[in-house]
Design a protein around this motif. Structure first.
Motif, PDB file in Angstrom:
ATOM      1  N   ASP A  55     -19.813   4.474 -14.771  1.00 41.99           N
ATOM      2  CA  ASP A  55     -17.922   4.346 -15.172  1.00 41.99           C
ATOM      3  C   ASP A  55     -17.582   4.855 -13.986  1.00 41.99           C
ATOM      4  OD1 ASP A  55     -19.352   2.191 -16.622  1.00 41.99           O
ATOM      5  OD2 ASP A  55     -17.812   2.167 -18.499  1.00 41.99           O
ATOM      6  N   GLU A  56     -17.182   6.063 -14.758  1.00 46.15           N
ATOM      7  CA  GLU A  56     -16.208   7.240 -13.329  1.00 46.15           C
ATOM      8  C   GLU A  56     -16.588   6.809 -11.514  1.00 46.15           C
ATOM      9  OE1 GLU A  56     -14.449  10.411 -14.579  1.00 46.15           O
ATOM     10  OE2 GLU A  56     -13.810  10.854 -13.218  1.00 46.15           O
ATOM     11  N   CYS A  57     -18.211   6.859 -11.602  1.00 48.68           N
ATOM     12  CA  CYS A  57     -18.244   6.183 -10.349  1.00 48.68           C
ATOM     13  C   CYS A  57     -17.558   5.143  -9.629  1.00 48.68           C
ATOM     14  CB  CYS A  57     -19.871   6.606  -9.807  1.00 48.68           C
ATOM     15  SG  CYS A  57     -20.272   8.479 -10.329  1.00 48.68           S
ATOM     16  N   TRP A  58     -17.791   4.054 -10.649  1.00 49.76           N
ATOM     17  CA  TRP A  58     -17.250   2.781 -10.188  1.00 49.76           C
ATOM     18  C   TRP A  58     -15.646   2.399  -9.589  1.00 49.76           C
ATOM     19  CZ3 TRP A  58     -19.612  -1.814  -8.937  1.00 49.76           C
ATOM     20  CH2 TRP A  58     -20.800  -1.983  -9.550  1.00 49.76           C
ATOM     21  N   LYS A  59     -14.963   3.406 -10.486  1.00 53.37           N
ATOM     22  CA  LYS A  59     -13.585   3.227 -10.137  1.00 53.37           C
ATOM     23  C   LYS A  59     -13.053   3.946  -8.502  1.00 53.37           C
ATOM     24  CE  LYS A  59     -11.872   5.067 -14.651  1.00 53.37           C
ATOM     25  NZ  LYS A  59     -11.741   6.879 -15.731  1.00 53.37           N
ATOM     26  N   ILE A  60     -14.190   5.512  -8.314  1.00 52.85           N
ATOM     27  CA  ILE A  60     -14.171   5.629  -7.015  1.00 52.85           C
ATOM     28  C   ILE A  60     -14.113   4.672  -6.635  1.00 52.85           C
ATOM     29  CG2 ILE A  60     -14.580   7.122  -5.536  1.00 52.85           C
ATOM     30  CD1 ILE A  60     -15.679   8.936  -7.936  1.00 52.85           C
ATOM     31  N   PHE A  61     -15.444   3.745  -6.175  1.00 52.92           N
ATOM     32  CA  PHE A  61     -15.513   2.744  -5.652  1.00 52.92           C
ATOM     33  C   PHE A  61     -14.985   1.705  -5.553  1.00 52.92           C
ATOM     34  CE2 PHE A  61     -17.957  -1.243  -5.419  1.00 52.92           C
ATOM     35  CZ  PHE A  61     -18.946  -1.322  -3.903  1.00 52.92           C
ATOM     36  N   ASN A  62     -14.330   1.239  -6.874  1.00 47.03           N
ATOM     37  CA  ASN A  62     -13.644  -0.172  -6.569  1.00 47.03           C
ATOM     38  C   ASN A  62     -12.629   0.779  -5.553  1.00 47.03           C
ATOM     39  OD1 ASN A  62     -14.989  -1.464  -8.539  1.00 47.03           O
ATOM     40  ND2 ASN A  62     -13.955  -0.884  -9.723  1.00 47.03           N
ATOM     41  N   CYS A  63     -11.534   1.310  -5.801  1.00 43.07           N
ATOM     42  CA  CYS A  63     -11.025   1.981  -4.897  1.00 43.07           C
ATOM     43  C   CYS A  63     -11.181   1.743  -3.291  1.00 43.07           C
ATOM     44  CB  CYS A  63     -10.107   3.596  -4.845  1.00 43.07           C
ATOM     45  SG  CYS A  63      -9.718   4.332  -6.783  1.00 43.07           S
ATOM     46  N   LEU A  64     -12.053   2.318  -3.286  1.00 43.33           N
ATOM     47  CA  LEU A  64     -12.867   1.944  -1.964  1.00 43.33           C
ATOM     48  C   LEU A  64     -12.914   0.309  -1.704  1.00 43.33           C
ATOM     49  CD1 LEU A  64     -15.710   4.433  -1.195  1.00 43.33           C
ATOM     50  CD2 LEU A  64     -13.368   4.429   0.001  1.00 43.33           C
ATOM     51  N   ASN A  65     -13.410  -0.020  -2.143  1.00 39.80           N
ATOM     52  CA  ASN A  65     -13.560  -1.050  -1.940  1.00 39.80           C
ATOM     53  C   ASN A  65     -12.746  -2.368  -2.380  1.00 39.80           C
ATOM     54  OD1 ASN A  65     -15.767  -3.488  -1.557  1.00 39.80           O
ATOM     55  ND2 ASN A  65     -15.721  -3.772  -3.160  1.00 39.80           N
ATOM     56  N   SER A  66     -11.072  -2.047  -2.617  1.00 40.87           N
ATOM     57  CA  SER A  66     -10.014  -3.588  -2.444  1.00 40.87           C
ATOM     58  C   SER A  66     -10.039  -2.447  -1.342  1.00 40.87           C
ATOM     59  CB  SER A  66      -9.520  -2.623  -3.465  1.00 40.87           C
ATOM     60  OG  SER A  66      -8.724  -0.813  -3.411  1.00 40.87           O
ATOM     61  N   MET A  67     -10.136  -2.243   0.385  1.00 48.26           N
ATOM     62  CA  MET A  67      -8.912  -1.507   1.003  1.00 48.26           C
ATOM     63  C   MET A  67      -9.481  -1.594   2.818  1.00 48.26           C
ATOM     64  SD  MET A  67      -8.304   2.814   1.096  1.00 48.26           S
ATOM     65  CE  MET A  67      -7.794   2.344  -1.014  1.00 48.26           C
ATOM     66  N   GLU A  68      -9.237  -2.477   3.421  1.00 46.48           N
ATOM     67  CA  GLU A  68      -9.939  -1.690   4.723  1.00 46.48           C
ATOM     68  C   GLU A  68     -10.420  -0.879   4.964  1.00 46.48           C
ATOM     69  OE1 GLU A  68      -8.008  -4.104   8.934  1.00 46.48           O
ATOM     70  OE2 GLU A  68      -6.898  -3.371   7.329  1.00 46.48           O
ATOM     71  N   LEU A  69     -10.921  -0.564   5.585  1.00 46.61           N
ATOM     72  CA  LEU A  69     -11.564   1.008   5.370  1.00 46.61           C
ATOM     73  C   LEU A  69     -11.552   1.391   7.005  1.00 46.61           C
ATOM     74  CD1 LEU A  69     -14.651   0.880   3.001  1.00 46.61           C
ATOM     75  CD2 LEU A  69     -12.426   1.686   3.000  1.00 46.61           C
ATOM     76  N   LEU A  70     -11.058   1.947   7.746  1.00 46.61           N
ATOM     77  CA  LEU A  70     -10.145   2.055   8.522  1.00 46.61           C
ATOM     78  C   LEU A  70     -10.363   4.092   9.557  1.00 46.61           C
ATOM     79  CD1 LEU A  70      -8.403  -0.722  10.179  1.00 46.61           C
ATOM     80  CD2 LEU A  70     -10.580  -0.285  10.684  1.00 46.61           C
ATOM     81  N   SER A  71      -9.527   4.331  10.300  1.00 44.91           N
ATOM     82  CA  SER A  71      -9.827   5.188  10.872  1.00 44.91           C
ATOM     83  C   SER A  71      -8.985   6.250  10.038  1.00 44.91           C
ATOM     84  CB  SER A  71      -9.714   5.585  12.196  1.00 44.91           C
ATOM     85  OG  SER A  71      -9.079   7.447  11.698  1.00 44.91           O
ATOM     86  N   LEU A  72      -8.707   7.546   8.907  1.00 45.32           N
ATOM     87  CA  LEU A  72      -8.088   7.683   7.899  1.00 45.32           C
ATOM     88  C   LEU A  72      -7.018   9.024   9.413  1.00 45.32           C
ATOM     89  CD1 LEU A  72     -10.322   8.606   5.704  1.00 45.32           C
ATOM     90  CD2 LEU A  72      -8.585   6.652   6.043  1.00 45.32           C
ATOM     91  N   GLU A  73      -7.645   8.971  10.814  1.00 40.83           N
ATOM     92  CA  GLU A  73      -6.941   9.797  11.319  1.00 40.83           C
ATOM     93  C   GLU A  73      -5.255   8.641  12.365  1.00 40.83           C
ATOM     94  OE1 GLU A  73      -9.771  12.695  13.831  1.00 40.83           O
ATOM     95  OE2 GLU A  73     -10.632  11.008  13.521  1.00 40.83           O
ATOM     96  N   GLU A  74      -5.497   7.762  11.773  1.00 38.19           N
ATOM     97  CA  GLU A  74      -4.454   7.314  11.806  1.00 38.19           C
ATOM     98  C   GLU A  74      -3.360   6.848  11.154  1.00 38.19           C
ATOM     99  OE1 GLU A  74      -2.218   5.790  14.060  1.00 38.19           O
ATOM    100  OE2 GLU A  74      -2.532   3.154  13.672  1.00 38.19           O
TER     101      GLU A  74
END
Ligand SMILES: NC(=O)c1ccc[n+]([C@@H]2O[C@H](COP(=O)([O-])OP(=O)(O)OC[C@H]3O[C@@H](n4cnc5c(N)ncnc54)[C@H](O)[C@@H]3O)[C@@H](O)[C@H]2O)c1
Ligand SMILES: CC(C)=CCC/C(C)=C/C=C/C(C)=C/C=C/C(C)=C/C=C/C=C(C)/C=C/C=C(C)/C=C/C=C(\C)CCC=C(C)C
Length: 511
Positions: free
Chosen positions: A144-163
């Motif tokens: 379930d804690e792995c799901w928490k990580i996934f849900n954070c990622l899966n809620s946002m547009e994924l682009l450059s963390l250098e921007e």
């Protein structure tokens, strides 16, 4: 400065120059190129081999179409934001028919531990809990804690963390998800597992759950990547592209070309051309030189900074990276065509076989098996299946063998693998119709990967993903993409790296 550098300055700015030249058409390179082309950039991809895809390519022999690398594909889901292969194709108006895999892996582990990771999450949790009833709560809490990580990622547009502007935007749109990711970025899967689980055998199982895609145990596997893999397999699921893994690269190339981009095959880059401290172009094995406003390397960092650039001028940031990461082993691979009747009824597509926990990380210890024809029978002649069996192995055992000894050693190693496979597929030896054996030497030769490595692995425990470099490098004008950049190995991971790289370049070029 290299010999070719001196005359480059006017040509780098000439109207023929490309906005971006991408060295290599692996999935990382193709996502970068197709994203940039879809934003209107003038893009050229240079591929040393005959077809695109790199380790996600294919080859055909005697009526079989074999995937070069793994056939277990993440990132093809229909919803959320982490379905990066679906999204990369969509951005250039392409799509592929996929076939859902009902079970991600059938594990055959020491002490007769047999387990299936079902696509249905609760089905998997109850099967695992039935094997470790005393760890019911720990199992639930860990996954379930792995799901928490996934849900954070899966809620946002994924682009450059250098921007920085993108970071500010996602933070205002999804503050809790961003803070969640900041919390998990320095963690590893093992940190989370040991918080909830005590049983040593179950912890070993979590190790192999990581090892089979990261080639390191849980303590060295970044928690963010664990969250992606352990959840997406149930959320978007594992989906196989009809026609084989190679169709993904081909569809991206079609989309790239329709969007105005170019790709050239048999175009091996031998040198990155510098103008002062800046990368401005590339030199091909044919002697031709080409110039671009930005240069992207989809080769590994070792190939980029030790072969395409002079190793004695390696930036100190790269030297530091090499003290933290080393090359993982490559693989000994058997590509087999077999009579269909040797497969027991209801066999699963992917298997992991390990007879002794002590051997998990040893050369030729863990055995990976894919049978993609169970999902797409069109890859083999009627009445036959493909079995791709592969096991981690180091180049050093193979590299200095003369041709006849190399062939003999390959044959001996292949029969050992066939013997191990007989335990789950009795009659395999007798049912063999075709066999081709590859070693780390083969991967080095055909994929152009230093020592045939599968990618970088930590030398020791590191703070999760925090030390994995993004796309910009210490060399102005030069970017890296693919599995030697954040977040590491895996098609969906290198697709992320491609999205991020194209985003950063588009901003840098003011597109
Ligand atoms: N099931 C899966 O998830 C799956 C399946 C297949 C591959 N993969 C992953 O794909 C990842 C690799 O993708 P990638 O994009 O980083 O790279 P890659 O190694 O697949 O592709 C790099 C490409 O660059 C080309 N190249 C290298 N040097 C060159 C040069 N000097 N000149 C011209 N071309 C050159 C190679 O021929 C290759 O086509 C691996 O991490 C692997 O895990 C995953
Ligand atoms: C603003 C602020 C404050 C903050 C911010 C923060 C943030 C936003 C952050 C973010 C982050 C991110 C985005 C991240 C991302 C990540 C990702 C995308 C990841 C991904 C991952 C993936 C992966 C890892 C995958 C993998 C896979 C693989 C490797 C696979 C493989 C396979 C194989 C080998 C096969 C096996 C076989 C058998 C079993 C047979």
């Amino acid at each position: 400065m290299t010999a070719t550098a001196a005359s480059s300055s006017s040509r780098a700015r000439s109207p023929q120059a490309y906005d971006a030249i991408i060295i290599g058409s692996g999935m990382g390179g193709l996502v970068t190129a197709s994203q940039l082309a879809s934003k209107g950039a003038k893009v050229l991809v240079l591929e040393r081999y005959l077809i695109p895809g790199g380790s996600a390519g294919y080859f055909e022999r005697s009526g079989y179409r074999f995937d070069v690398g793994a056939s277990m594909i993440f990132g093809f889901g229909e919803q959320g934001t982490t379905n990066l292969l679906t999204r990369a194709l969509d951005a250039v108006n392409m799509s592929l028919e996929t076939i859902p895999d009902p079970v991600q892996i059938h594990y055959h582990l020491p002490n007769q531990l047999e387990l299936k990771v079902h696509r249905h999450y609760e089905g998997f949790i109850s099967e695992l809990t039935a094997k470790f009833p005393h760890e019911r709560q720990g199992i639930r809490r860990f996954y379930d804690e792995c799901w928490k990580i996934f849900n954070c990622l899966n809620s946002m547009e994924l682009l450059s963390l250098e921007e920085p502007r993108y970071l500010m935007r996602v933070f205002f749109q999804h503050p809790l998800a961003c803070l969640g990711l900041v919390k998990y970025l320095p963690q590893n899967v093992g940190d989370i597992a040991r918080r909830y689980i005590q049983d040593p055998e179950l912890l070993k199982f979590i190790d192999i759950e990581c090892y089979c895609w990261s080639v390191v145990p849980a303590d060295l596997t970044p928690a963010i990547n664990g969250g992606m893999v352990f959840s997406d397999r149930h959320y978007g699921g594992i989906n196989y592209p009809k026609g084989g893994v190679g169709t993904i690269a081909q569809a991206l190339v079609d989309g790239l070309e329709k969007a105005g981009g170019e790709i050239r095959y048999k175009a091996r880059v031998t040198e990155i051309i510098m103008e002062g401290r800046r990368a401005v172009g590339v030199k091909l094995a044919s002697g031709e030189t080409l110039y671009g406003r930005r240069i992207v390397s989809n080769a590994t960092r070792w190939d980029t900074f030790e072969k395409l650039l002079p190793p004695e001028k390696m930036p100190s940031r790269e030297r530091r990276w090499q003290t933290r990461y080393r090359k993982s082993p490559g693989f000994l691979s058997l590509h087999m065509g077999v009579a269909a009747d040797i497969l027991p009824p209801n066999s699963e597509c992917h298997h992991i076989i390990l007879e002794d926990w002590q051997q998990m990380e040893a050369a030729q210890g863990t055995l990976f098996v894919s049978i993609p024809t169970l999902l797409d029978p069109s890859l083999a002649p009627e009445g036959y299946h493909i079995i791709h069996a592969f096991t981690p192995d180091w180049l050093e055992s193979w590299q200095h063998l003369p041709p006849d000894e190399y062939e003999t050693a390959k044959e001996a190693a292949a029969w050992e693998v066939v013997d191990r496979l007989e335990a789950i597929f009795p009659g395999l030896d007798a049912g063999l119709d075709y066999l081709e054996v590859g070693t780390p030497r083969t991967h080095r030769r055909f994929l152009g990967r230093d020592e045939g490595t599968y990618g970088p692995i930590p030398r020791h425990k590191l703070p999760g993903l925090l030390t994995m470099p993004f796309n910009r490098t210490a060399v102005p004008g030069l970017y890296c993409v693919g599995d030697s950049t954040f977040p590491g190995q895996g098609l969906n991971a290198v697709a992320f790296s491609g999205f991020a790289c194209a985003h950063r370049i588009a901003v840098d070029l003011g597109l």
